[in-house]
Design an enzyme around this catalytic site. Structure first.
Site, PDB file in Angstrom:
ATOM      1  N   ASP A 278      14.863 -24.338  18.340  1.00 46.63           N
ATOM      2  CA  ASP A 278      15.454 -23.979  16.920  1.00 46.63           C
ATOM      3  C   ASP A 278      16.767 -24.521  16.519  1.00 46.63           C
ATOM      4  OD1 ASP A 278      17.124 -22.585  18.375  1.00 46.63           O
ATOM      5  OD2 ASP A 278      16.488 -20.429  17.469  1.00 46.63           O
TER       6      ASP A 278
ATOM      7  N   ASP B  43       5.931 -17.729  17.746  1.00 48.46           N
ATOM      8  CA  ASP B  43       6.983 -17.710  18.814  1.00 48.46           C
ATOM      9  C   ASP B  43       7.566 -16.154  18.377  1.00 48.46           C
ATOM     10  OD1 ASP B  43       8.864 -18.407  16.937  1.00 48.46           O
ATOM     11  OD2 ASP B  43      10.379 -17.542  18.304  1.00 48.46           O
TER      12      ASP B  43
ATOM     13  N   CYS C  57      -8.008  -8.246  30.450  1.00 47.86           N
ATOM     14  CA  CYS C  57      -7.033  -9.085  30.424  1.00 47.86           C
ATOM     15  C   CYS C  57      -7.296 -10.215  31.822  1.00 47.86           C
ATOM     16  CB  CYS C  57      -5.469  -8.839  30.402  1.00 47.86           C
ATOM     17  SG  CYS C  57      -4.334  -9.758  30.480  1.00 47.86           S
TER      18      CYS C  57
ATOM     19  N   CYS D 122      -4.749 -11.768  33.081  1.00 49.63           N
ATOM     20  CA  CYS D 122      -3.268 -12.128  33.820  1.00 49.63           C
ATOM     21  C   CYS D 122      -3.201 -11.682  35.226  1.00 49.63           C
ATOM     22  CB  CYS D 122      -2.279 -11.498  33.095  1.00 49.63           C
ATOM     23  SG  CYS D 122      -1.867  -9.812  33.356  1.00 49.63           S
TER      24      CYS D 122
ATOM     25  N   CYS E  31      -2.745  -7.549  35.501  1.00 49.63           N
ATOM     26  CA  CYS E  31      -3.824  -6.999  35.389  1.00 49.63           C
ATOM     27  C   CYS E  31      -4.902  -7.087  36.459  1.00 49.63           C
ATOM     28  CB  CYS E  31      -4.642  -7.372  33.898  1.00 49.63           C
ATOM     29  SG  CYS E  31      -3.579  -6.735  32.628  1.00 49.63           S
TER      30      CYS E  31
ATOM     31  N   HIS F 257       2.048  -9.867  31.782  1.00 53.35           N
ATOM     32  CA  HIS F 257       0.929  -9.429  30.943  1.00 53.35           C
ATOM     33  C   HIS F 257       1.063  -9.486  29.366  1.00 53.35           C
ATOM     34  CE1 HIS F 257      -2.185  -6.956  29.073  1.00 53.35           C
ATOM     35  NE2 HIS F 257      -1.179  -6.286  28.531  1.00 53.35           N
TER      36      HIS F 257
HETATM   37 ZN   LIG Z   1      -2.870  -8.584  31.744  1.00 50.08          ZN
END
Ligand SMILES: [Zn+2]
Length: 384
Positions: A90, A271, A310, A312, A315, A341
């Site tokens: 930025d 973002d 999920c 990830c 998880c 997560h």
């Molecule tokens: Zn997750």
């Protein structure tokens, strides 16, 4: 380089590929924020495992510490932070206007005091281009004035005027630097302002395009406290005012529901610091229960993953009961696991959007997803 190729559209929603010197970015895409050159708490391999394609870094922070010249001398930001993929920086404008202690805004630039040690600094459009060049990100943002949420029409108009004149100066300095040897290839994105005033937004978009070609556009000054309906209306107005074959980066957005709403209105890049900031407070996103705080007593013996849908690392390995214990005990690991997560949640939402847009089933899926998420939010707010 820096071409945007459309793959499919559904209504205003789009999916495409944006090419950069450090790889392609499939859009829509969520970009994890690496404020000072680190996505807080995660190593590079973990950021890659999230499916993140591009990360963001903050010019203001890196300029103050460790200094852009040092980063350049150490081989540039990619090398410095060991991230081989695309990076976006930025302009520092937002931080100067929101973080720095004292500031004077003049047509020439902004004088501010560092939030770290109170030292005095000046950002001008030219100096910001030099700093972003030294850092060496693939996509760099032009220096803009972001008026606060709730700004009056006069304030918004004044910020637009200044942002436009700064943009001309950014462009001039950017073009000069482009001609030097041994410089990284970069794309300069202008930042559209205009607060919630549609006509000011459209005027800004027109003025920017009158200045010449751009590789993409930043949409700034939204999600700063205005009503959601105002943000959606502005995005709808901008959709037809911006060229179709350039990516649009909606700066600072968003939360899961905001991201889906903005994708539906033609935005491509996003973002937000919320995934990691929320993780530090024990707050996680789930598709079935909306946003929840794991400190709640009801999770004490909950053996389900944070979000059963999920994929990830967190998880796939841990349950809510254990994560709640870590949060309550104030353990470092909780911040890392919840950041993984939350970041994956947004990266995956953008991924799912791409697949749905390509299949032509985005709109129905989005509506169902939002209904479920918001219904859970309503129920959840009674339980929190
Ligand atoms: Zn997750």
């Amino acid at each position: 380089m820096f071409d945007y190729r459309s793959i499919a559209t559904e209504g205003a929603a789009r999916t495409g590929i944006f090419t950069t010197p450090h790889g392609d970015v499939s859009t829509p895409a969520f970009m994890p924020v690496g404020t000072v050159g680190t996505v807080k708490g995660l190593i590079t391999e973990e950021v890659e495992a999230l499916g993140a394609q591009v990360v963001l870094a903050n010019t203001y922070h890196l300029y103050l510490r460790p200094g852009h010249e040092l980063v350049r001398d150490l081989g540039g930001l990619h090398r410095f932070m060991r991230w081989d993929g695309p990076i976006l920086t930025d302009s520092g404008g937002y931080q100067v206007f929101s973080l720095a202690d004292i500031r004077e805004v003049e047509d020439d630039g902004v004088i501010f005091r560092s939030h770290i040690d109170g030292s005095k600094h000046t950002f001008t459009p030219e100096s910001v281009m030099e700093i972003e060049r030294a850092l060496g990100a693939d996509i760099i943002m032009a220096f803009d004035e972001c008026p606060p949420g709730g700004a009056t029409r006069d304030q918004a108009q004044e910020a637009n005027r200044r942002t436009l004149s700064w943009l001309e100066r950014c462009r001039r300095r950017f073009d000069e630097l482009e001609h030097e040897t041994d410089v990284p290839k970069q794309a300069l994105f202008p930042v559209l302002q205009g607060n919630v005033f549609d006509d000011l937004r459209l005027e800004h978009a027109r003025q920017f395009q009158d200045l010449g070609e751009w590789r993409g556009f930043g949409i700034g000054g939204l999600s700063v406290g205005e009503a959601k309906e105002d943000m959606w209306r502005v995005l709808e107005a901008l959709h037809t005012a911006l060229p179709e074959d350039r990516p649009r980066y909606l700066m600072g957005v968003g939360y899961p529901d905001d991201l889906l709403e903005a994708v539906a209105r033609g935005c491509d890049l996003f973002d937000c610091v919320a995934p990691t900031r929320n993780a530090r407070h024990g707050t996680v996103w789930t598709s079935e229960d909306g946003q929840v705080n794991l400190k709640a007593a009801r999770f004490r013996d909950d053996t389900r993953p944070v979000d059963p849908g999920c994929d990830c690392y967190t998880c796939s390995r841990y349950d809510r009961a254990y994560l709640r214990h870590l949060v309550v005990a104030n353990e470092w690991l909780s911040v890392r696991l919840l950041s993984i997560h939350n970041l994956r949640f947004l990266v995956r939402l953008a991924e799912q959007s791409r697949q749905r847009i390509e299949a032509g089933t985005f709109d129905g899926w989005r509506r169902d997803w939002l209904d479920r998420y918001r219904r859970a939010e309503d129920v959840g707010s009674d339980q929190r």
